[in-house]
Design a protein around this motif. Structure first.
Motif, PDB file in Angstrom:
ATOM      1  N   LEU A  48     -30.181 -43.410 -36.441  1.00 14.62           N
ATOM      2  CA  LEU A  48     -30.543 -41.836 -36.725  1.00 14.62           C
ATOM      3  C   LEU A  48     -29.485 -41.309 -37.813  1.00 14.62           C
ATOM      4  O   LEU A  48     -29.896 -40.348 -38.556  1.00 14.62           O
ATOM      5  N   TRP A  49     -28.341 -41.376 -37.457  1.00 12.23           N
ATOM      6  CA  TRP A  49     -27.476 -40.672 -38.515  1.00 12.23           C
ATOM      7  C   TRP A  49     -27.483 -41.409 -39.992  1.00 12.23           C
ATOM      8  O   TRP A  49     -27.434 -40.594 -40.880  1.00 12.23           O
ATOM      9  N   ASP A  50     -27.772 -42.304 -40.150  1.00 13.43           N
ATOM     10  CA  ASP A  50     -28.183 -43.176 -41.307  1.00 13.43           C
ATOM     11  C   ASP A  50     -29.410 -42.655 -41.943  1.00 13.43           C
ATOM     12  O   ASP A  50     -29.533 -42.108 -43.205  1.00 13.43           O
ATOM     13  N   ALA A  51     -30.378 -42.265 -41.079  1.00 16.78           N
ATOM     14  CA  ALA A  51     -31.792 -41.663 -41.750  1.00 16.78           C
ATOM     15  C   ALA A  51     -31.658 -40.281 -41.976  1.00 16.78           C
ATOM     16  O   ALA A  51     -31.859 -39.925 -42.892  1.00 16.78           O
ATOM     17  N   ALA A  52     -30.726 -39.632 -41.408  1.00 18.91           N
ATOM     18  CA  ALA A  52     -30.336 -38.242 -41.868  1.00 18.91           C
ATOM     19  C   ALA A  52     -29.577 -38.161 -43.133  1.00 18.91           C
ATOM     20  O   ALA A  52     -29.947 -37.417 -44.002  1.00 18.91           O
ATOM     21  N   GLY A  53     -28.602 -39.328 -43.309  1.00 21.11           N
ATOM     22  CA  GLY A  53     -27.864 -39.211 -44.486  1.00 21.11           C
ATOM     23  C   GLY A  53     -28.742 -39.732 -45.668  1.00 21.11           C
ATOM     24  O   GLY A  53     -28.495 -39.060 -46.766  1.00 21.11           O
ATOM     25  N   ILE A  54     -29.747 -40.691 -45.462  1.00 18.58           N
ATOM     26  CA  ILE A  54     -30.517 -40.991 -46.388  1.00 18.58           C
ATOM     27  C   ILE A  54     -31.543 -39.933 -46.725  1.00 18.58           C
ATOM     28  O   ILE A  54     -31.879 -39.650 -47.779  1.00 18.58           O
ATOM     29  N   ALA A  55     -32.166 -39.205 -45.789  1.00 17.60           N
ATOM     30  CA  ALA A  55     -33.035 -38.213 -45.943  1.00 17.60           C
ATOM     31  C   ALA A  55     -32.198 -36.974 -47.044  1.00 17.60           C
ATOM     32  O   ALA A  55     -32.820 -36.381 -47.458  1.00 17.60           O
ATOM     33  N   SER A  56     -31.256 -36.844 -46.474  1.00 14.03           N
ATOM     34  CA  SER A  56     -30.401 -35.688 -47.443  1.00 14.03           C
ATOM     35  C   SER A  56     -29.909 -36.087 -48.628  1.00 14.03           C
ATOM     36  O   SER A  56     -29.369 -35.400 -49.357  1.00 14.03           O
ATOM     37  N   GLY A  57     -30.047 -37.544 -49.116  1.00 13.66           N
ATOM     38  CA  GLY A  57     -29.401 -37.985 -50.274  1.00 13.66           C
ATOM     39  C   GLY A  57     -28.216 -38.224 -50.316  1.00 13.66           C
ATOM     40  O   GLY A  57     -27.519 -38.612 -51.331  1.00 13.66           O
ATOM     41  N   ILE A  58     -27.411 -38.282 -49.306  1.00 12.45           N
ATOM     42  CA  ILE A  58     -26.290 -38.622 -48.932  1.00 12.45           C
ATOM     43  C   ILE A  58     -25.799 -40.305 -49.101  1.00 12.45           C
ATOM     44  O   ILE A  58     -25.149 -40.878 -49.675  1.00 12.45           O
ATOM     45  N   PHE A  59     -26.605 -40.938 -48.391  1.00 11.82           N
ATOM     46  CA  PHE A  59     -26.425 -42.284 -48.294  1.00 11.82           C
ATOM     47  C   PHE A  59     -27.579 -43.010 -49.345  1.00 11.82           C
ATOM     48  O   PHE A  59     -28.522 -42.922 -49.254  1.00 11.82           O
ATOM     49  N   LEU A  60     -27.071 -43.792 -50.296  1.00 11.52           N
ATOM     50  CA  LEU A  60     -27.914 -44.648 -51.256  1.00 11.52           C
ATOM     51  C   LEU A  60     -27.487 -46.161 -50.916  1.00 11.52           C
ATOM     52  O   LEU A  60     -26.575 -46.426 -50.765  1.00 11.52           O
ATOM     53  N   ARG A  61     -28.492 -46.965 -51.266  1.00 14.20           N
ATOM     54  CA  ARG A  61     -28.567 -48.239 -51.255  1.00 14.20           C
ATOM     55  C   ARG A  61     -27.953 -48.750 -52.782  1.00 14.20           C
ATOM     56  O   ARG A  61     -28.584 -48.716 -53.875  1.00 14.20           O
ATOM     57  N   GLY A  62     -26.743 -49.375 -52.775  1.00  8.99           N
ATOM     58  CA  GLY A  62     -26.370 -49.857 -53.911  1.00  8.99           C
ATOM     59  C   GLY A  62     -26.806 -51.338 -54.190  1.00  8.99           C
ATOM     60  O   GLY A  62     -27.271 -51.974 -53.320  1.00  8.99           O
ATOM     61  N   ALA A  63     -27.014 -51.813 -55.504  1.00  9.52           N
ATOM     62  CA  ALA A  63     -27.494 -53.204 -55.748  1.00  9.52           C
ATOM     63  C   ALA A  63     -26.128 -54.210 -55.628  1.00  9.52           C
ATOM     64  O   ALA A  63     -24.884 -53.771 -56.036  1.00  9.52           O
ATOM     65  N   SER A  64     -26.359 -55.274 -55.052  1.00 12.44           N
ATOM     66  CA  SER A  64     -25.358 -56.250 -54.482  1.00 12.44           C
ATOM     67  C   SER A  64     -25.849 -57.679 -54.887  1.00 12.44           C
ATOM     68  O   SER A  64     -27.003 -57.793 -54.284  1.00 12.44           O
ATOM     69  N   GLY A  65     -25.150 -58.507 -55.358  1.00 15.07           N
ATOM     70  CA  GLY A  65     -25.566 -59.809 -55.300  1.00 15.07           C
ATOM     71  C   GLY A  65     -25.377 -60.679 -54.191  1.00 15.07           C
ATOM     72  O   GLY A  65     -25.620 -61.837 -53.853  1.00 15.07           O
ATOM     73  N   PHE A  66     -24.488 -59.947 -53.132  1.00 14.05           N
ATOM     74  CA  PHE A  66     -24.330 -60.427 -51.705  1.00 14.05           C
ATOM     75  C   PHE A  66     -25.462 -60.140 -50.854  1.00 14.05           C
ATOM     76  O   PHE A  66     -25.201 -60.704 -49.710  1.00 14.05           O
TER      77      PHE A  66
END
Length: 116
Positions: A48-66
């Motif tokens: 839920l914390w992640d969802a709030a961060g994603i909704a507010s634009g704080i958490f973003l997924r970065g591209a990674s080869g791993f």
């Protein structure tokens, strides 16, 4: 690169935490029902914390080869809930381990005072 590298490391970390837990009976091997409930509740809270961060634009997924590249929701990769389970498990093993060490120290001090 290694598309399963990060997920594999997380699963290996969880396996190691469970082995440590089993050796000292700290969390899952002390009370499996309570540990399962705490792990599920902690992981749900952090999601839920992640969802709030994603909704507010704080958490973003970065591209990674791993990373696997599998996305469960917008900006929520497959590895995130596995990492959160690892985080909760690691925290609880550390907490219960520290609690046991501190309890033994308190009993040791009380025993020494009783002899003096």
């Amino acid at each position: 690169m290694m598309p399963l590298g990060y997920l594999g490391c997380l699963l290996l970390g969880i396996a190691c935490m469970l082995l440590l837990d089993r050796r000292f009976r700290l969390f899952f091997w002390r009370d499996p029902a309570a540990a399962g409930l705490v792990t599920a509740a902690g992981t749900a809270f952090l999601l839920l914390w992640d969802a709030a961060g994603i909704a507010s634009g704080i958490f973003l997924r970065g591209a990674s080869g791993f990373a696997t590249g599998i996305v469960l929701a917008e900006e929520l990769p497959l590895e995130e809930p596995v990492f959160l389970v690892f985080l909760v498990l690691c925290s609880m093993v550390l907490y219960t381990g520290a609690e046991r060490i501190l309890d033994r120290r308190r009993r040791g001090r009380a025993r020494r005072r009783g002899r003096a």
